[in-house]
Scaffold this active site. Structure first.
Site, PDB file in Angstrom:
ATOM      1  N   LYS A  12       0.889  -1.047  -0.101  1.00  0.00           N
ATOM      2  CA  LYS A  12       0.111   0.224  -0.022  1.00  0.00           C
ATOM      3  C   LYS A  12       0.933   1.340  -0.229  1.00  0.00           C
ATOM      4  O   LYS A  12       1.829   1.538   0.321  1.00  0.00           O
ATOM      5  CB  LYS A  12      -0.866  -0.068   1.196  1.00  0.00           C
ATOM      6  CG  LYS A  12      -2.064  -0.864   0.956  1.00  0.00           C
ATOM      7  CD  LYS A  12      -3.258  -0.961   2.270  1.00  0.00           C
ATOM      8  CE  LYS A  12      -3.903  -1.956   2.218  1.00  0.00           C
ATOM      9  NZ  LYS A  12      -4.992  -1.855   3.025  1.00  0.00           N
ATOM     10  N   PHE A  60     -15.039   3.475   6.864  1.00  0.00           N
ATOM     11  CA  PHE A  60     -14.157   3.877   6.039  1.00  0.00           C
ATOM     12  C   PHE A  60     -13.547   3.760   5.124  1.00  0.00           C
ATOM     13  O   PHE A  60     -12.198   4.108   4.591  1.00  0.00           O
ATOM     14  CB  PHE A  60     -12.629   2.538   7.540  1.00  0.00           C
ATOM     15  CG  PHE A  60     -13.039   1.335   6.883  1.00  0.00           C
ATOM     16  CD1 PHE A  60     -12.902   0.607   5.538  1.00  0.00           C
ATOM     17  CD2 PHE A  60     -14.219   0.675   7.890  1.00  0.00           C
ATOM     18  CE1 PHE A  60     -13.105  -0.599   5.271  1.00  0.00           C
ATOM     19  CE2 PHE A  60     -14.238  -0.741   7.525  1.00  0.00           C
ATOM     20  CZ  PHE A  60     -13.872  -1.257   6.223  1.00  0.00           C
ATOM     21  N   THR A  94      -5.043  -7.194  10.680  1.00  0.00           N
ATOM     22  CA  THR A  94      -5.936  -6.184  10.076  1.00  0.00           C
ATOM     23  C   THR A  94      -5.033  -4.728  11.090  1.00  0.00           C
ATOM     24  O   THR A  94      -4.638  -3.677  10.002  1.00  0.00           O
ATOM     25  CB  THR A  94      -7.232  -5.607   9.359  1.00  0.00           C
ATOM     26  OG1 THR A  94      -7.309  -7.629   9.214  1.00  0.00           O
ATOM     27  CG2 THR A  94      -7.433  -4.951   9.056  1.00  0.00           C
ATOM     28  N   HIS A 118      -2.261  -5.433   1.802  1.00  0.00           N
ATOM     29  CA  HIS A 118      -3.848  -6.296   1.134  1.00  0.00           C
ATOM     30  C   HIS A 118      -3.248  -7.643   1.139  1.00  0.00           C
ATOM     31  O   HIS A 118      -2.508  -7.353  -0.135  1.00  0.00           O
ATOM     32  CB  HIS A 118      -4.513  -5.107   0.902  1.00  0.00           C
ATOM     33  CG  HIS A 118      -5.363  -6.052   0.300  1.00  0.00           C
ATOM     34  ND1 HIS A 118      -6.450  -6.347   0.745  1.00  0.00           N
ATOM     35  CD2 HIS A 118      -6.193  -6.777  -1.226  1.00  0.00           C
ATOM     36  CE1 HIS A 118      -7.744  -6.726  -0.127  1.00  0.00           C
ATOM     37  NE2 HIS A 118      -6.683  -7.731  -1.518  1.00  0.00           N
TER      38      HIS A 118
HETATM   39  P1  CMP Z   1      -7.480  -4.433   3.482  1.00  0.00           P
HETATM   40  O1  CMP Z   1      -7.109  -5.980   4.160  1.00  0.00           O
HETATM   41  O2  CMP Z   1      -6.884  -3.911   2.561  1.00  0.00           O
HETATM   42  O3  CMP Z   1      -8.834  -4.809   3.201  1.00  0.00           O
HETATM   43  C1  CMP Z   1      -9.917  -3.679   3.323  1.00  0.00           C
HETATM   44  C2  CMP Z   1      -8.926  -2.364   4.003  1.00  0.00           C
HETATM   45  O4  CMP Z   1     -10.207  -1.425   5.224  1.00  0.00           O
HETATM   46  C3  CMP Z   1      -8.627  -2.837   5.649  1.00  0.00           C
HETATM   47  O5  CMP Z   1      -6.830  -3.740   4.788  1.00  0.00           O
HETATM   48  C4  CMP Z   1      -8.148  -1.620   6.383  1.00  0.00           C
HETATM   49  O6  CMP Z   1      -6.970  -1.061   5.632  1.00  0.00           O
HETATM   50  C5  CMP Z   1      -8.809  -0.764   6.319  1.00  0.00           C
HETATM   51  N1  CMP Z   1     -10.396  -0.942   7.324  1.00  0.00           N
HETATM   52  C6  CMP Z   1     -10.596  -2.059   7.697  1.00  0.00           C
HETATM   53  N2  CMP Z   1     -11.482  -2.011   8.861  1.00  0.00           N
HETATM   54  C7  CMP Z   1     -10.823  -0.183   8.981  1.00  0.00           C
HETATM   55  C8  CMP Z   1     -12.354  -0.355  10.438  1.00  0.00           C
HETATM   56  N3  CMP Z   1     -12.165  -0.370  11.283  1.00  0.00           N
HETATM   57  N4  CMP Z   1     -11.109   1.394   9.583  1.00  0.00           N
HETATM   58  C9  CMP Z   1     -10.593   2.277   9.081  1.00  0.00           C
HETATM   59  N5  CMP Z   1      -9.842   0.857   8.170  1.00  0.00           N
HETATM   60  C10 CMP Z   1     -10.687  -0.121   8.261  1.00  0.00           C
END
Ligand code: CMP
Length: 141
Positions: A12, A60, A94, A118
Site C-alpha cells: 500500500k 471507512f 488488519t 492488502h
Molecule cells: P485490507 O486488507 O486492504 O481490506 C480493507 C481495508 O479497510 C483494510 O485492509 C484496512 O486498511 C481498512 N479497514 C478495515 N477495517 C477498518 C476500520 N475499522 N477502520 C479503518 N479502516 C479499516
C-alpha cells in the site's frame, strides 16, 4: 500431489512511502511464495472504489479509497501451496496493534487504515482481485 494456489497482494502507499517494498517482497520469497507477476502503479479514487466495492457501506470507505489513491502501490500475483491463508498469516492482523511479532503489519503498518499491505481473503476474492489488476496473458505461467 502439490496443489498450488494463487493469491493477490498490494503493497500500500504507506509502505511504498517508507521504502518498505524491497523488505516486503523479500519476505514473500523467503516464505516460499513465487512471484508470478508484479507492477508499480497509481490508481484513481474511482478505481479504488471499484476494487474495494465490497466495503462501500463501511464508515471507512471514503478514507480507505482516498488513501489507496494517494500514491504509488505495488501489486503482485503470488503462488504457493495454501497461498491465501499463508499470506494472511505472514501479513498479520488488519489492525497492527493486534498483529503478531514477525508479521509484515507488525513491522510496517502504522494503524488499521495505513496498514502496509492488502491480501486476498478467499478464492473468489483472489480471482476478482487478480483479474482487476492483471490481464490473462500476464498470469499465463
Ligand atoms: P485490507 O486488507 O486492504 O481490506 C480493507 C481495508 O479497510 C483494510 O485492509 C484496512 O486498511 C481498512 N479497514 C478495515 N477495517 C477498518 C476500520 N475499522 N477502520 C479503518 N479502516 C479499516
Amino acid at each position: 500431489m502439490k496443489t498450488l494456489q494463487r493469491t493477490f497482494t498490494i503493497v500500500k502507499p504507506d509502505a511504498v512511502r517508507k521504502n518498505a517494498v524491497g523488505d516486503i517482497i523479500e519476505q514473500f520469497e523467503k516464505n516460499g511464495f513465487r512471484i508470478l507477476a508484479m507492477k508499480m502503479l497509481e490508481i484513481s479514487k474511482y478505481q479504488a472504489e471499484q476494487f474495494y466495492a465490497v466495503h462501500a457501506a463501511r464508515p471507512f470507505f471514503n478514507t480507505l479509497t482516498d488513501f489507496m489513491s494517494s500514491g504509488p502501490i505495488v501489486v503482485l500475483a503470488l503462488e504457493k501451496e495454501n497461498a491465501i491463508a499463508d499470506l494472511r498469516k505472514l501479513m498479520g492482523a488488519t489492525n497492527p496493534a493486534q498483529a503478531e511479532e514477525g508479521t509484515i503489519r507488525k513491522k510496517w503498518a502504522t494503524n488499521i487504515e495505513h496498514n502496509a499491505i492488502h491480501g486476498s481473503d478467499a478464492e473468489d476474492t483472489s480471482r476478482f482481485e487478480l483479474s482487476f489488476f492483471f490481464a490473462g496473458y500476464e498470469l499465463a505461467k
